[in-house]
Design a protein around this motif. Structure first.
Motif, PDB file in Angstrom:
ATOM      1  N   MET A   1       6.484  19.093   1.108  1.00  0.00           N
ATOM      2  CA  MET A   1       5.325  18.347   0.643  1.00  0.00           C
ATOM      3  C   MET A   1       5.703  16.934   0.183  1.00  0.00           C
ATOM      4  N   THR A   2       6.754  16.848  -0.618  1.00  0.00           N
ATOM      5  CA  THR A   2       7.130  15.524  -1.137  1.00  0.00           C
ATOM      6  C   THR A   2       7.666  14.623  -0.026  1.00  0.00           C
ATOM      7  N   THR A   3       8.475  15.187   0.880  1.00  0.00           N
ATOM      8  CA  THR A   3       9.011  14.335   1.941  1.00  0.00           C
ATOM      9  C   THR A   3       7.901  13.896   2.885  1.00  0.00           C
ATOM     10  N   HIS A   4       6.992  14.787   3.191  1.00  0.00           N
ATOM     11  CA  HIS A   4       5.882  14.434   4.079  1.00  0.00           C
ATOM     12  C   HIS A   4       5.093  13.266   3.481  1.00  0.00           C
ATOM     13  N   GLU A   5       4.891  13.342   2.182  1.00  0.00           N
ATOM     14  CA  GLU A   5       4.105  12.319   1.510  1.00  0.00           C
ATOM     15  C   GLU A   5       4.866  10.982   1.392  1.00  0.00           C
ATOM     16  N   MET A   6       6.161  11.060   1.106  1.00  0.00           N
ATOM     17  CA  MET A   6       6.941   9.834   0.878  1.00  0.00           C
ATOM     18  C   MET A   6       7.404   9.168   2.166  1.00  0.00           C
ATOM     19  N   VAL A   7       7.963   9.978   3.062  1.00  0.00           N
ATOM     20  CA  VAL A   7       8.591   9.400   4.256  1.00  0.00           C
ATOM     21  C   VAL A   7       7.534   8.942   5.261  1.00  0.00           C
ATOM     22  N   PHE A   8       6.442   9.716   5.391  1.00  0.00           N
ATOM     23  CA  PHE A   8       5.385   9.314   6.320  1.00  0.00           C
ATOM     24  C   PHE A   8       4.289   8.521   5.606  1.00  0.00           C
ATOM     25  N   ASP A   9       4.485   8.306   4.312  1.00  0.00           N
ATOM     26  CA  ASP A   9       3.555   7.495   3.527  1.00  0.00           C
ATOM     27  C   ASP A   9       2.109   7.988   3.689  1.00  0.00           C
ATOM     28  N   ILE A  10       1.956   9.305   3.613  1.00  0.00           N
ATOM     29  CA  ILE A  10       0.660   9.911   3.951  1.00  0.00           C
ATOM     30  C   ILE A  10      -0.450   9.561   2.948  1.00  0.00           C
ATOM     31  N   LYS A  11      -1.601   9.180   3.509  1.00  0.00           N
ATOM     32  CA  LYS A  11      -2.799   8.882   2.720  1.00  0.00           C
ATOM     33  C   LYS A  11      -3.900   9.878   3.089  1.00  0.00           C
ATOM     34  N   SER A  12      -4.927   9.927   2.238  1.00  0.00           N
ATOM     35  CA  SER A  12      -5.939  10.964   2.476  1.00  0.00           C
ATOM     36  C   SER A  12      -6.717  10.751   3.779  1.00  0.00           C
TER      37      SER A  12
ATOM     38  N   GLN B   1       0.815  -1.225   0.000  1.00  0.00           N
ATOM     39  CA  GLN B   1       0.000   0.000   0.000  1.00  0.00           C
ATOM     40  C   GLN B   1       0.845   1.271   0.000  1.00  0.00           C
ATOM     41  N   ALA B   2       2.166   1.127  -0.022  1.00  0.00           N
ATOM     42  CA  ALA B   2       3.038   2.291   0.187  1.00  0.00           C
ATOM     43  C   ALA B   2       3.005   3.267  -0.983  1.00  0.00           C
ATOM     44  N   ASN B   3       3.186   4.548  -0.672  1.00  0.00           N
ATOM     45  CA  ASN B   3       3.232   5.573  -1.719  1.00  0.00           C
ATOM     46  C   ASN B   3       4.425   5.367  -2.644  1.00  0.00           C
TER      47      ASN B   3
END
Ligand code: WT7
Length: 654
Positions: free
Chosen positions: A290-301, A29-31
């Motif tokens: 924005m990109t690190t938050h999304e990739m490193v924390f694997d952020i989902k909606s 499920q990872a980004n």
């Protein structure tokens, strides 16, 4: 090694060979689920960032991705955008206005939640109020607030107008606040009557009033009522937030800012007494966080994300405000301390809001470790799916405890290395593909080229320790030190020509993993925050009775390092028992509680080289009970013995 260089110990980390590969379920499920992203970025750095930049909303597209005249970078040249638009308006326009932007919880239990649409309205009102107070694009606005929703609102309002903010952590003293206001020549100060911490009131307005006696640039103070304290309100200068902001229009056209316009200034400790004003700009910074938050924390909606730092530090700027909001993420903001009213406060919050991602510092993890597992066990933490760490190297024991007792052995723990200057995370795992090793921040993120080098700047072979450097520009990098160009070049780019030197030691293993080894300059890391030895020394010697002071970081199980001060008193002063305590409190008032020495030792002399430089390395050895290193350059070798004896005596008194 030079006199400045700290002896680096790596024994405890070297033995660390446990490895935690991502589970199949997490990977699926990872980004980011493919290694190819690293090669992609390496092959074409600008192409990689251009592709990422499609995630931003531009008023005008940029013409050039990068212009690199080392050590000066410009990213996304010609582009026009607004960060508050990217954090708020576009989500509302896309139908996401109802989503909760923040769950806010006060220490006393009061709760509020605010949606993206409401936050946008509040930001517009605040921006209009600032305009009414005369704030225009380019003006600096100082912000000295507790962890209340007005803080992100004020920051985003500044971003909307293109007025760089200068947030000063609420724990800093009047003098620190004044210094930062004056250096940035801020026009407006936004503060509150007080803050609340551990059930007590922090007198922010009183501190601010002290500071304001020596800050000629401030025209107005916008004052938030938080605690209800009776505070003086200066006629004409001070305006209550509730008298000015709520009646403003809920619309405010966002300024079309240049990619390279300054977003904010944030002061951080350097090796000389004066804090450095780190400058961050618009497009590159936003893209980085924005990109690190999304990739490193694997952020989902559907994540509920909690970064438990204070917004007054860079962690809060990047990972409570800008990164998460740009990603349309629901966040938690908690005003108080972790053990008020009880030691399960954090776990109660996680259970209440069903937090899925938690980001905190090793010092906090160690405090919870010390308090015991029973507090976490009282609560349902099963919603957590990822944990993060930042601020200092995380010791493997703390990593494993966090992984087991908080993460239930199912959550990846991402150790993230970065600094105020880097703006965003640079070395960290990508949790869907990286095997984790407790104590290692693992690998540089895609597009980040790091190395470990020796004194001469040559790459150290795998397995060896040396100095961490960065060899390529990255979008969220600092653009300089405010009004101090030379100091920028000298501090970061002169030690190893052509490379950025962050001031950290590191070791790189055979597998390419990085193990951060702490600061190698005269900067201490106390509870994950950088404090300059020089600042504490100048505070100490500003007391009439102190002739000379040398400050070092002493290893501390809880805070990483604790401040240890060697003090020589002036001729006529006796080292009375209360004087140490008095000086500790004095430093606390002068700089802020975080800089208060844990221990002060009076000594008749300090070890110096023949040229008169204090040999801190020896003082560190003494304070840390280590065998003394090389003493051949010491002018008078009997000095060390004198201090050692005094040190042993003071320890037996404890
Ligand atoms: C310094 C930066 C980054 C936000 C908080 C502090 C140390 C930070 C790690 C880590 C080892 C770390 C470094 C760095 N540091 N994160 N994951 N592992 N060390 O920001 O006040 O600018 O301090 O904190 O020494 O240089 P800062």
């Amino acid at each position: 090694m030079t006199e400045q260089t700290r002896d680096i110990t790596i024994e405890s980390l070297m033995s660390e060979d446990r490895s935690f590969p991502p589970s199949e379920a997490f990977r699926a499920q990872a980004n980011v689920s493919s290694e190819s992203i690293y090669e992609e970025a390496e092959r074409d750095l600008e192409g990689y960032w251009a592709k990422q930049a499609e995630k931003l909303d531009w008023f005008r597209p940029y013409d050039t991705v990068l212009e690199w005249n080392a050590p000066y970078a410009k990213w996304f040249i010609g582009g026009k955008l607004n960060i508050s638009y990217n954090c708020l308006d576009r989500h509302v326009r896309n139908g996401g206005g109802e989503k909760i932007a923040y769950y806010w919880e006060a220490e006393d239990g009061e709760r509020r939640e605010i949606s993206f649409a409401q936050l946008l309205e509040d930001v517009c009102r605040c921006a209009n109020a600032l305009k009414e107070l005369g704030v225009r694009k380019g003006d600096r606005v100082a912000i000295y607030l507790p962890m209340i929703l007005e803080l992100p609102v004020a920051m985003l309002a500044c971003a909307r107008l293109g007025a760089p903010h200068n947030v000063v952590f609420g724990g800093f003293s009047a003098e620190s606040l004044a210094g930062r206001i004056n250096d940035s020549e801020a026009k407006i100060l936004i503060t509150a009557d007080g803050g609340i911490r551990k059930g007590n009131v922090v007198p922010l307005k009183a501190n601010a009033d002290d500071a304001l006696q020596s800050t000629p640039s401030i025209e107005h103070v916008l004052l938030v009522r938080r605690t209800g304290e009776d505070v003086p309100v200066a006629d004409g200068r001070d305006i209550w937030w509730h008298d000015l902001v709520p009646q403003q229009q809920t619309e405010c056209e966002p300024e079309q800012l240049d990619s390279e316009d300054m977003l904010y200034l944030l002061y951080t400790s350097g090796t000389t007494a004066k804090p450095k004003g780190i400058v961050h700009t618009t497009a590159g910074y936003l893209l980085g966080v924005m990109t690190t938050h999304e990739m490193v924390f694997d952020i989902k909606s559907d994540d509920v994300y909690w970064c438990a730092a204070d917004i007054g530090w860079v962690t809060g700027h990047s990972y409570i405000v800008y990164g998460p909001l740009a990603n349309h993420t629901t966040g938690v903001i908690y005003e108080g301390v972790p053990d008020f009213p009880a030691r399960d406060r954090w776990w109660e919050i996680i259970e209440r809001y069903k937090v899925t991602v938690l980001y905190t510092a090793p010092t906090a993890i160690r405090a919870h470790m010390k308090w015991g597992t029973e507090h976490a066990e009282k609560h349902d933490l099963s919603t957590l799916r990822l944990l993060g760490s930042v601020g200092e190297p995380i010791n493997p024991e703390a990593w494993l405890w966090y992984h087991k007792y908080i993460g239930g052995e199912r959550c990846p723990v991402v150790d993230t290395w970065w600094q105020t200057e880097t703006g965003a995370i640079l070395i960290a795992p990508l949790p869907g593909i990286t095997s984790l090793k407790p104590g290692s921040a693992t690998r540089p993120l895609p597009g980040v080229e790091a190395d470990v080098v020796d004194e001469q700047g040559n790459s150290v072979p795998a397995g060896g320790g040396g100095y961490l450097v960065l060899k390529k520009p990255w979008p969220s990098m600092l653009r300089g030190l405010y009004k101090e160009l030379e100091r920028y070049e000298e501090t970061y780019w002169s030690r190893f020509p052509g490379m950025y030197f962050p001031g950290d030691g590191a070791k790189r293993g055979e597998d390419g993993y990085y193990w951060l080894l702490g600061r190698v300059d005269d900067v201490m890391n106390v509870s994950g925050h950088r404090i300059s030895t020089m600042e504490v020394e100048s505070a100490l010697v500003s007391d009439q009775r102190v002739a000379e002071a040398a400050v070092i970081g002493q290893k501390n199980d809880l805070t990483g390092e604790a401040i240890f001060a060697f003090v020589i008193l002036r001729g006529e002063t006796e080292p009375a028992p209360d004087l140490g305590e008095e000086l500790r409190q004095y430093v606390g008032r002068k700089i802020g509680a975080i800089a208060r020495p844990k221990q002060i030792m009076f000594t008749p002399e300090l070890p110096k080289t023949r040229s008169g430089k204090i040999m801190r390395r020896l003082l560190r050895d003494i304070a840390n009970d280590r065998a003394l290193g090389d003493t051949t350059t010491l002018a008078d070798s009997s000095v060390v013995e004198t201090i050692r004896t005094a040190s042993a005596a003071s320890k037996s008194d404890e």
